[in-house]
Write a protein that holds these residues in place. Structure first.
Motif, PDB file in Angstrom:
ATOM      1  N   GLY A 520       3.333   0.964   4.056  1.00 28.86           N
ATOM      2  CA  GLY A 520       4.594   1.480   4.558  1.00 28.86           C
ATOM      3  C   GLY A 520       4.534   1.759   6.052  1.00 28.86           C
ATOM      4  O   GLY A 520       5.473   1.451   6.800  1.00 28.86           O
ATOM      5  N   TYR A 523       4.793  -1.511   8.035  1.00 28.53           N
ATOM      6  CA  TYR A 523       6.147  -2.084   8.114  1.00 28.53           C
ATOM      7  C   TYR A 523       7.085  -1.200   8.930  1.00 28.53           C
ATOM      8  O   TYR A 523       8.009  -1.696   9.595  1.00 28.53           O
ATOM      9  CB  TYR A 523       6.690  -2.336   6.713  1.00 28.53           C
ATOM     10  N   ALA A 524       6.839   0.113   8.920  1.00 26.69           N
ATOM     11  CA  ALA A 524       7.645   1.004   9.770  1.00 26.69           C
ATOM     12  C   ALA A 524       7.397   0.693  11.247  1.00 26.69           C
ATOM     13  O   ALA A 524       8.334   0.675  12.063  1.00 26.69           O
ATOM     14  CB  ALA A 524       7.294   2.460   9.472  1.00 26.69           C
ATOM     15  N   ALA A 532       9.308  -0.630   4.390  1.00 30.94           N
ATOM     16  CA  ALA A 532       8.640   0.641   4.641  1.00 30.94           C
ATOM     17  C   ALA A 532       9.163   1.717   3.694  1.00 30.94           C
ATOM     18  O   ALA A 532       8.381   2.444   3.057  1.00 30.94           O
ATOM     19  CB  ALA A 532       8.834   1.059   6.086  1.00 30.94           C
TER      20      ALA A 532
END
Length: 556
Positions: A520, A523-524, A532
């Motif tokens: 997560g 992807y954030a 995320a």
């Protein structure tokens, strides 16, 4: 093969005794019974009283070769070739020495000299030359078979030709032809005990232990004083015990008893004691080995091979200083025939001494010397890598990760090892933990090796989910974030594919939270908010109070 050499040589000389001078019969019987010291005494007496007896010289030289006393054998053969009667046989002995010294052209020249006056129906010289090929330090069974074909043409009904063919086929891993030849030898000459015994040997190597036991005991029933059959029984029970772990202790104890019986019927010479010592190593009876080594030292304090037994037993019995000294002296001696296991035991002894007692720092220099010795052992025989798994795990369990990694690195040098994939995992595992320390900067080269090890484990064993987890962690330490996220996602996938039972495990839940949070976060950071959020929500579904996932969702 060393046992086969004894069987092959002694069988031939006993079977051909009918054409020997009458005064060699006692020597031939002693040799066949593997009573080598007795045979030497008889043969020396014959040579002294009848210097023209070239066959007696040849037999004496062969006994010396069986006892690995090559210098004495050469002296006897050199003198024997001048003997009036059967002196040509001694050229065959010299040829065998040439083979041991990798002088194939010299061996061939000597064999040619031995065959100069051979008549059309003669088989003896051909059989002995074949034995020389089989008895050499590096046996050549193909040349032995080629030579025996000539003997077979001369007289296929010669029991000794058939027996030698059996040995050659057996050494060349052709069990069916070996059986046919041994059976033929026994049919041609029913008194040839060796042929019957070798039929039992075939059963032993085929793991038909009960049948082999029956065959050998049949020989004992009719020839209770025939020593070699007890050696075969000892080896059968040793192998049988390894094949049936529940009966290992019982069968190995019986094996040692049979070997002691063999010793009582042969002799307690240094050579016999060395054969006994070799068997004790197989049986892992290191206390008895130490006693035998001490006895050998009293008989001959010069023979370097005794140092091998002292070294092995000292290591196994916890005396590393004696082990290191003995094995270093043995390996340094130019007369020693060093094998891979000698370097292995020396390395193990140094590792044990370097590790010292729990809580004490490792002697790094001595440890590295031990690793170098083990590498040398594996270079000589890569099957020894199978012995390293347990050793590596010992260091790993003590949290000596650098040391464990060094051992596992050698273990994984052999992809054919039965422990290869497991050793790979622990190799990567040890490298990872050795470099995941707050007080030291990680070694990137070692982390690259760790990541590669976990990748190979995942390839070899796709359902080993922790290989993906630790691959992700290694990539994280190297700050390879995309690769890290991919490996965490692989962990999630493999764990999920195993179903609800796996996902319900507390250990799996904890690792899944780690995987969801790290994936997560990646992807954030790359502005893929949908992925995320999905991963952080899955993390919270498992651990609602997880602060990292909760705070990350708020930021998103």
């Amino acid at each position: 093969m060393s046992k086969l050499r004894i069987a092959a040589f002694t069988a031939f000389i006993l079977g051909s005794s009918a054409i020997q001078a009458q005064d060699t019969n006692a020597a031939l019987k002693a040799i066949d019974g593997e009573q080598y010291e007795k045979a030497k005494t008889i043969l020396k007496s014959i040579i002294q009283s009848k210097p023209s007896d070239g066959r007696a010289s040849f037999l004496l030289g062969k006994v010396y070769l069986k006892q690995d006393v090559e210098d004495s054998a050469k002296v006897v053969f050199d003198k024997g070739i001048t003997a009036k009667d059967d002196g040509n046989l001694n050229y065959i002995g010299l040829g065998e020495i040439d083979l041991n010294n990798n002088n194939t052209s010299g061996a061939q020249a000597n064999f040619t000299n031995a065959l100069k006056d051979v008549r059309k129906k003669d088989t003896e010289e051909y059989v002995y030359i074949a034995k020389a090929y089989m008895d050499a330090d590096k046996p050549d069974f193909k040349n032995a078979l080629t030579t025996l074909e000539k003997a077979k043409v001369a007289n296929a009904q010669d029991a000794q030709v058939q027996l030698a063919l059996g040995d050659a086929y057996f050494g060349n891993k052709n069990q069916n032809e070996a059986y046919v030849s041994y059976r033929s030898a026994a049919q041609i000459d029913p008194t040839l005990i060796r042929a019957k015994m070798q039929l039992g040997v075939l059963l032993k190597f085929a793991r038909a232990f009960a049948e082999a036991d029956k065959a050998f005991k049949g020989i004992v029933a009719t020839n209770p004083d025939y020593g070699p059959v007890y050696r075969e029984l000892a080896e059968t029970y040793y192998l049988w015990g390894n094949n049936e772990p529940k009966k290992y202790n019982e069968y190995v104890k019986q094996a040692v008893t049979y070997y002691e019986k063999y010793m009582s019927l042969t002799d307690y010479s240094l050579a016999s004691r060395m054969r006994h010592a070799d068997f004790l190593i197989l049986a892992k009876d290191y206390k008895a080995l130490e006693v035998e080594a001490d006895q050998m030292k009293k008989i001959d304090n010069v023979n370097p091979r005794i140092l091998r037994y002292l070294g092995y037993s000292a290591y196994e019995n916890g005396n590393t200083d004696v082990a290191i000294k003995s094995l270093q002296d043995f390996i340094a001696n130019p007369k020693s025939k060093v094998i891979a296991r000698d370097h292995m035991y020396l390395g193990l002894s140094k590792l044990k001494k370097a590790a010292g007692t729990a809580g004490q720092p490792v002697d790094t220099a001595l440890f590295d010397q031990g690793v170098a010795d083990i590498k040398k052992a594996v270079e000589m025989d890569n099957t020894l890598t199978a012995d390293l798994s347990e050793l590596g795990k010992t260091f790993f369990d003590q949290k000596l990760f650098r040391e464990a990694a060094a051992i596992y690195e050698i273990a994984v040098s052999n992809p054919e090892s039965k422990n290869y994939t497991q050793d790979l995992f622990y190799y990567g595992y040890a490298l990872y933990y050795a470099n995941n320390r707050k007080d030291a900067k990680p070694d990137m080269d070692q982390l690259v090796k760790a990541e590669a090890a976990f990748a190979k484990v995942a390839e070899n064993s796709p359902t080993t989910q922790d290989a993906h987890l630790f691959r992700a962690r290694a990539n994280s330490l190297m700050e390879k974030n995309a690769e890290m996220a991919k490996s965490y996602e692989d962990y999630i996938r493999v764990a999920s594919e195993k179903g609800p039972e796996e996902l319900a495990k507390e250990a799996t839940k904890k690792k899944l939270v780690e995987a969801y949070n790290n994936a997560g976060a990646f992807y954030a950071a790359t502005n893929d908010k949908v992925k995320a959020k999905d991963y952080f929500n899955k993390s919270i579904a498992i651990s609602p109070t997880d602060e990292f996932a909760t705070q990350s969702l708020k930021k998103l």
